[in-house]
Design a protein around this motif. Structure first.
Motif, PDB file in Angstrom:
ATOM      1  N   ASP A 120       0.835  -1.187   0.000  1.00 26.55           N
ATOM      2  CA  ASP A 120       0.000   0.000   0.000  1.00 26.55           C
ATOM      3  C   ASP A 120       0.875   1.244   0.000  1.00 26.55           C
ATOM      4  N   ASP A 121       0.253   2.409   0.171  1.00 31.51           N
ATOM      5  CA  ASP A 121       0.998   3.666   0.141  1.00 31.51           C
ATOM      6  C   ASP A 121       1.971   3.814   1.300  1.00 31.51           C
ATOM      7  N   HIS A 122       1.798   3.034   2.343  1.00 30.05           N
ATOM      8  CA  HIS A 122       2.690   3.077   3.505  1.00 30.05           C
ATOM      9  C   HIS A 122       3.618   1.866   3.547  1.00 30.05           C
ATOM     10  N   ASP A 182     -10.130  -0.228  -0.799  1.00 28.64           N
ATOM     11  CA  ASP A 182      -9.059   0.462  -1.499  1.00 28.64           C
ATOM     12  C   ASP A 182      -7.755   0.007  -0.844  1.00 28.64           C
ATOM     13  N   ARG A 197      -4.719   0.298  -1.726  1.00 29.05           N
ATOM     14  CA  ARG A 197      -3.609   1.247  -1.776  1.00 29.05           C
ATOM     15  C   ARG A 197      -3.686   2.250  -0.632  1.00 29.05           C
ATOM     16  N   GLN A 198      -4.896   2.735  -0.330  1.00 33.47           N
ATOM     17  CA  GLN A 198      -5.063   3.725   0.730  1.00 33.47           C
ATOM     18  C   GLN A 198      -5.500   3.111   2.048  1.00 33.47           C
ATOM     19  N   ILE A 223      -8.574   1.664   2.910  1.00 33.65           N
ATOM     20  CA  ILE A 223      -9.929   2.094   3.258  1.00 33.65           C
ATOM     21  C   ILE A 223     -10.911   0.975   2.913  1.00 33.65           C
ATOM     22  N   SER A 232     -10.806   3.425   8.067  1.00 36.92           N
ATOM     23  CA  SER A 232      -9.536   3.930   7.551  1.00 36.92           C
ATOM     24  C   SER A 232      -8.419   3.340   8.397  1.00 36.92           C
ATOM     25  N   HIS A 264      -5.139   3.578   7.963  1.00 36.87           N
ATOM     26  CA  HIS A 264      -4.001   4.461   8.172  1.00 36.87           C
ATOM     27  C   HIS A 264      -4.299   5.538   9.222  1.00 36.87           C
TER      28      HIS A 264
END
Length: 259
Positions: free
Chosen positions: A112-114, A190, A192-193, A195, A219, A221
């Motif tokens: 993912d993005d993190h 999602d 990647r984010q 969610i 969420s 993150h």
């Protein structure tokens, strides 16, 4: 029996059976000289140069071979791990079977993005288009902000590999490491984010109590869970204190999940 006296003169007696001619003596001396020359052959300059090169090459080759051997011993653990990883990949490939354009035992991995890993498995995957994949019995494993494991499964799903979006339908279930279990009809992820959202009724149970809501937004993150009403929330403290709480119609309920 007495021996006959030696003949007169200084010449010793000779036996006729040992007598050799001058030609035989010369031939024998020539053969002896050839054998001695062959055994004691003098090295030529080219032979000496070749032997020097061989010695010089050995001075470099033997230490290099020893260094290579020591290096192989030092890097062997890394090679062994790489071999084991390849064996694991081969075992996964053995579990995959392709029949009529469908792949059984599909596995998809990503970040993912993190830079937290996620994995999607399915009993069966069908490539519909260049980006869309229909999944049967999909399950997505992810990590929350606090590093807790979470899995979301369903009966059917659609995976958009390029966008890393997973649409789940029929018997959606969410399991979290802290003991929270949530079920619903549909869910959109999602990956990647991080969610998870649903606009259908959801039912959640866990250490906090029991919750029913008309929609949910998780969420990972940000570490928040937002539910929208009308809904019903029964906390464990309320259940111990007395009768179950009455249904309420909150417009939005926001809770902070445990980390």
């Amino acid at each position: 029996m007495s021996l006959p006296p030696p003949p007169d003169g200084d010449t010793p007696p000779r036996r006729e059976d040992f007598a050799r001619s001058a030609d035989q003596i010369a031939r024998q001396r020539s053969l002896l000289h050839q054998d001695t020359s062959r055994l004691r052959r003098v090295l030529r300059p080219s032979d000496i140069t070749r032997r020097r090169r061989l010695v010089r090459w050995a001075k470099w080759a033997l230490p290099a071979a020893a260094l290579l051997l020591l290096s192989s011993i030092a890097v062997w653990p890394a090679i062994d791990r790489l071999v084991n990883m390849q064996r694991g990949a081969l075992r996964e490939m053995e579990n995959l079977r392709v029949s009529s354009g469908n792949m059984l035992g599909a596995v998809y991995r990503g970040l993912d993005d993190h830079d937290r890993p996620f994995m999607i498995t399915a009993d069966q995957a069908q490539q519909v288009g260049p980006d869309r994949i229909n999944l049967a019995r999909p399950a997505a494993d992810t990590l929350t902000q606090g590093g807790d494991w979470m899995m979301v499964s369903a009966a059917q799903g659609v995976y958009l590999q390029r966008e890393q979006l997973l649409d789940l339908t029929q018997d959606v279930s969410l399991y979290r490491e802290d003991g929270v279990i949530m079920t619903g009809v549909t869910a959109d992820m999602d990956l990647r984010q991080g969610i998870i959202a649903s606009d259908q009724w959801v039912h959640a149970e866990g250490p906090f109590g029991v919750l029913d809501a008309q929609g949910v937004l998780l969420s990972q993150h940000e570490g928040i869970a937002q539910f929208r009403g009308p809904g019903r929330l029964v906390l464990n403290d309320d259940a111990h204190a007395g009768p179950a709480s009455h249904p309420s119609t909150p417009q939005a309920a926001q809770t902070e999940p445990s980390r």
